[in-house]
Write a protein that holds these residues in place. Structure first.
Motif, short mmCIF file in Angstrom:
data_model
loop_
_atom_site.label_atom_id
_atom_site.label_comp_id
_atom_site.label_asym_id
_atom_site.label_seq_id
_atom_site.Cartn_x
_atom_site.Cartn_y
_atom_site.Cartn_z
N PHE A 104 45.85 46.37 44.50
CA PHE A 104 44.92 46.20 43.38
C PHE A 104 43.88 47.32 43.32
O PHE A 104 43.50 47.76 42.23
CB PHE A 104 44.22 44.84 43.46
N ARG A 130 46.32 48.12 40.58
CA ARG A 130 46.55 47.11 39.54
C ARG A 130 45.26 46.72 38.83
O ARG A 130 45.24 46.53 37.60
CB ARG A 130 47.18 45.88 40.18
N ALA A 131 44.15 46.63 39.56
CA ALA A 131 42.88 46.26 38.94
C ALA A 131 42.46 47.30 37.90
O ALA A 131 42.01 46.97 36.80
CB ALA A 131 41.80 46.12 40.00
#
Length: 527
Positions: free
Chosen positions: A420, A433-434
């Motif tokens: 992430f 991903r974040a």
């Protein structure tokens, strides 16, 4: 019927557009269905006694190791990747063939003393074993035992294949470790890039599986899952008739389409059209017009967005130069451990990621700067939204810039935190991903700003006007970006890379280029 005259009539434009759109969607949809339908099994690989050599879970974990260390920005898998290093599927397949020949040659020495004759027999037997798909969907149903986590069946390996896998695992332990006789000069720099023995075993399983699907015949066909790609005479991977036929047909279709475009261009009476519309053409932009223009508040708000894009462009160039330095081993030449500080997996990830970021940001700013020239007055709170967009972009840029090296160097661990807030390992989609979610939010916010800015034009319902097409393309860009969220770390590489392909080629290289055409046309019109 004059086809070109029919197409030139505005009332037929939607019909032409819908025809092209439907055909394109059907072709891409067909490719997607085929990818899912013929997805190779991620089954347990067992020897002839039923002992597991490596499991389907090892294959999946190996894929995660591949992504965790961002090896897609060094080599490639199934042809997709950086190609700075080898294609790991082709390399693993070729090494497998070599080690199988080594094993089988010893077995046949007593029966065929002549080395040349024995070599031809062994190579033929090796190809036959590799091409024979020994996957058995009912393996555990018939024999009992625990099924794999990702496939109910198993692939039965011959003794030569079992031997080859052991050697392949040793090869990659040396390649990503301190080197050795098997790896030879094919050693990753810096040394000891991957030191965990279990991670190396899983990575070797993933690469071996990739080689297996390149050689084993697809059930019901006389070619492999990859249509006998990559080309390797040692393995017996040669182009089959279908590849040759469709390569020729597609080339002819391309030439035919280019010819049709040139024919249409030649038939168009451009001079007459320009003469008839010259009275409605605005004057060319002059220095006097520019000096008398005063930027609107939202236009001034784009200055820092353009500045951010310029900084990212500089970062891309610097990362590219560092990547080239790795390619020519500049660090070793001058005695400075450049690769130890920033390996190629970091610098190339920066290079590719910054490229699409600065391009996207430039078009964000260009669009926003253009809006007051299309419609005035500016909508209320438009500048607030632009400031929010800039803040989102700053977070994405900083997070991506720091997350990629921190993730690759293991500072964020190996789990979801790394995925992430570090990097995801997919070429052109390396950002965590974040930050990917935040980038998507930035695209949506940009779409909102665009729609608010041209809303009076949209209400006129002039479907073929350039502002309308700016909105259409922005919607397409946002829609196609969602393809990047489909896959997760456990998704088969074959499926995940299809969706990555949709993101890169349909989002970045299709809708974005169409948007570029539209907005460039508007700039040219204003000039």
């Amino acid at each position: 019927m004059d086809v070109m005259a029919w197409i030139d009539k505005q009332r037929n434009w939607w019909k032409t557009f819908l025809l092209v759109f439907v055909v394109s969607v059907c072709v891409v949809g067909y490719l997607g269905v085929e990818a899912y339908q013929y997805e190779p099994p991620r089954a347990n690989f067992v020897d002839e006694n039923g002992s597991v050599v490596f499991s389907g879970e090892d294959i999946v974990k190996g894929q995660q190791v591949f992504l965790r260390y961002n090896l897609m920005d060094y080599g490639s898998f199934l042809g997709d990747g950086a190609l700075r290093g080898p294609d790991f599927t082709g390399e693993a397949l070729h090494q497998t063939a070599r080690f199988m020949v080594e094993h089988m040659d010893r077995e046949w020495q007593a029966r065929i003393p002549d080395a040349e004759t024995r070599g031809a027999v062994v190579e033929s037997l090796m190809q036959k074993e590799l091409k024979h798909n020994r996957y058995d969907e009912n393996y555990y149903v018939d024999r009992g035992g625990e099924q794999g986590a990702y496939d109910p069946g198993a692939v039965v390996m011959t003794p030569a294949e079992v031997h080859a896998f052991g050697k392949v695992a040793q090869f990659y332990a040396e390649k990503f470790g301190e080197g050795g006789e098997l790896a030879g000069i094919e050693v990753f720099s810096p040394a000891n890039y991957i030191t965990d023995p279990q991670a190396v075993h899983q990575l070797a399983a993933f690469f071996y599986w990739g080689g297996w699907i390149c050689a084993a015949e697809r059930p019901g066909f006389e070619y492999s899952y990859t249509h006998n790609w990559p080309y390797d005479p040692l393995v017996g991977n040669l182009p089959h008739g279908g590849i040759v036929l469709w390569s020729i047909l597609s080339t002819l279709a391309l030439l035919l389409a280019i010819g049709a475009l040139f024919y249409h261009y030649g038939k168009t009476e451009r001079e007459q059209i320009l003469d008839s519309e010259s009275a409605n053409t605005p004057p060319l932009t002059t220095n006097e017009l520019l000096d008398g223009a005063k930027p609107m508040p939202t236009q001034r708000a784009t200055y820092k967005i353009f500045a951010l894009a310029a900084v990212l462009f500089g970062m891309q160039v610097a990362a590219g130069l560092w990547t080239v330095a790795d390619f020519v081993s500049l660090g070793s030449t001058i005695g400075i451990p450049l690769q130890q500080w920033l390996p190629v997996t970091v610098t190339r990830a920066w290079h590719t990621q910054m490229s699409f970021l600065w391009i996207s940001i430039c078009w964000f700013a260009a669009t926003i700067w253009l809006l007051p020239l299309i419609c005035r007055p500016e909508p209320k709170l438009q500048r607030v939204l632009i400031e929010a967009l800039f803040a989102l972009l700053i977070v994405v840029v900083l997070g991506t810039t720091l997350g990629i090296p921190l993730g690759i160097k293991g500072e964020l661990g190996d789990g979801e935190v790394q995925r992430f807030f570090g990097q995801q390992g997919w070429e052109f989609m390396q950002l965590g991903r974040a930050y990917q979610y935040l980038l998507f939010a930035a695209f949506v916010l940009w779409g909102v700003i665009l729609v608010r800015g041209v809303w009076p034009v949209l209400r006129q319902k002039q479907s073929w006007s350039l502002p309308n097409w700016m909105v259409y393309m922005a919607g397409g860009i946002i829609l196609m970006f969602t393809a990047s969220f489909v896959a997760d770390p456990e998704t088969s590489f074959v499926i995940a890379d299809f969706w990555r392909w949709c993101t890169v080629h349909m989002w970045l290289e299709a809708f974005f280029e169409l948007f570029t055409t539209v907005i460039t046309a508007y700039f040219l019109y204003l000039m």
